[in-house]
Scaffold this active site. Sequence first.
Site, PDB file in Angstrom:
ATOM      1  N   PRO A  18      -4.356   4.262   7.738  1.00  0.00           N
ATOM      2  CA  PRO A  18      -5.320   3.252   8.187  1.00  0.00           C
ATOM      3  C   PRO A  18      -5.265   2.050   7.255  1.00  0.00           C
ATOM      4  O   PRO A  18      -5.366   2.202   6.042  1.00  0.00           O
ATOM      5  CB  PRO A  18      -6.664   3.984   8.087  1.00  0.00           C
ATOM      6  CG  PRO A  18      -6.446   5.023   7.029  1.00  0.00           C
ATOM      7  CD  PRO A  18      -5.009   5.427   7.136  1.00  0.00           C
ATOM      8  N   MET A  19      -5.093   0.852   7.817  1.00  0.00           N
ATOM      9  CA  MET A  19      -5.021  -0.357   7.000  1.00  0.00           C
ATOM     10  C   MET A  19      -5.805  -1.463   7.679  1.00  0.00           C
ATOM     11  O   MET A  19      -5.481  -1.861   8.809  1.00  0.00           O
ATOM     12  CB  MET A  19      -3.561  -0.778   6.794  1.00  0.00           C
ATOM     13  CG  MET A  19      -2.757   0.192   5.962  1.00  0.00           C
ATOM     14  SD  MET A  19      -1.022  -0.311   5.764  1.00  0.00           S
ATOM     15  CE  MET A  19      -0.346   0.177   7.372  1.00  0.00           C
ATOM     16  N   CYS A 102     -11.332   4.017  -0.016  1.00  0.00           N
ATOM     17  CA  CYS A 102     -11.274   2.555  -0.069  1.00  0.00           C
ATOM     18  C   CYS A 102     -11.823   2.043  -1.401  1.00  0.00           C
ATOM     19  O   CYS A 102     -12.954   2.361  -1.779  1.00  0.00           O
ATOM     20  CB  CYS A 102     -12.057   1.947   1.084  1.00  0.00           C
ATOM     21  SG  CYS A 102     -12.003   0.135   1.089  1.00  0.00           S
ATOM     22  N   ASN A 202       0.159  10.102  -0.259  1.00  0.00           N
ATOM     23  CA  ASN A 202       0.086   8.693   0.133  1.00  0.00           C
ATOM     24  C   ASN A 202       0.229   7.823  -1.106  1.00  0.00           C
ATOM     25  O   ASN A 202      -0.191   8.197  -2.190  1.00  0.00           O
ATOM     26  CB  ASN A 202      -1.254   8.442   0.835  1.00  0.00           C
ATOM     27  CG  ASN A 202      -1.511   6.981   1.164  1.00  0.00           C
ATOM     28  OD1 ASN A 202      -2.549   6.434   0.813  1.00  0.00           O
ATOM     29  ND2 ASN A 202      -0.584   6.335   1.835  1.00  0.00           N
ATOM     30  N   ASP A 204       2.852   4.149  -2.172  1.00  0.00           N
ATOM     31  CA  ASP A 204       4.185   3.700  -2.594  1.00  0.00           C
ATOM     32  C   ASP A 204       5.328   4.361  -1.825  1.00  0.00           C
ATOM     33  O   ASP A 204       6.456   4.415  -2.326  1.00  0.00           O
ATOM     34  CB  ASP A 204       4.401   3.931  -4.097  1.00  0.00           C
ATOM     35  CG  ASP A 204       3.451   3.132  -4.966  1.00  0.00           C
ATOM     36  OD1 ASP A 204       2.764   2.243  -4.432  1.00  0.00           O
ATOM     37  OD2 ASP A 204       3.380   3.408  -6.185  1.00  0.00           O
TER      38      ASP A 204
END
Length: 328
Positions: A18-19, A102, A202, A204
């Site tokens: 999700p971005m 986040c 998650n 890199d």
Amino acid sequence: MAIQIGTISLEGPVILAPMSGVTDLPFRRLVKQSGCGLVVSEMVASQAMIRENRQTLRMVECEPEQFPMAVQLAGCEPDVMAEAAKLNEDRGAAIIDINFGCPVKKVVNGHAGSSLMRDEALAARILEATAKAVTIPVTLKMRKGWDDSSLNAPRLARIAEECGIKLVTVHGRTREQFYNGTADWSFIRSVKEAVSIPVVVNGDITSFDAVDRALAESGADGVMIGRGAYGRPWFPAQVMHYIRTGERLPDPPLHEQLDTLLEHYDAMLTHYGVEGGLRVARKHISWYSTGLRDSAEFRSEVNRMSDPERVRGFIRDFYAPAIERMAA
């Protein structure tokens, strides 16, 4: 190598992260078309969701072609998170993902996102309430911890499993790091060892070598790709194929990349309207064109344009000589 999330089997162990401002419906559609085990919406605020804010509803729009799709929720009130989860289940989401990762100040100051890693009691109430509110699987995305003195992801993963969470994704940084430094994939092994549910690594994951190292160091069941998909909606599919076969597929030829960019561009204009679509498209055009000759000047010119047809023609004109050079 497959991942089972509750009742849902993924086609492969690759998840699109999700971005915010990136994983909207047009981008998710492209990634899913290419091939990806799971796509996740942009993070949405649970309060905005239960108010059925128009913009929020657009962010979580589901298409049958994108199945399975997860909707990611952020918030700090268990009852509101539960209600928002149920609304998304009713609207077609296959999975609910809870955001404890986040690092953005606005989110953290609202006691959501990675702030919840500092309040395990509240975190547990949110996890339990959300999992009980829906019949679809609920997953969790978090970081290593708030900072290096509070690396509590393994403990929080155990709490999550006890609350009914079906998968945990860990970004290999602390909140204090934001996106600085490098992701610590080896730390995620301690999370994997703490639970029996699937764990995803998650941070890199931008190359085949990174996939190899991330999986080897973490022992994780799969990878979540975020910034590695900027301008490369085909990359998750390449990773899926690589994990399955060991073959490193090359990027699509430049003329196919242009076709993908134009398909994406048109989808953004349709989804947002001309003005909004152009605004969102500029960053994607920038990412697609990175590394091409004179791309900085090209991006600067695109950012000054307001006519969608002129932008489309300018994109074609920019790519044409590069495609000719590749064919020579």
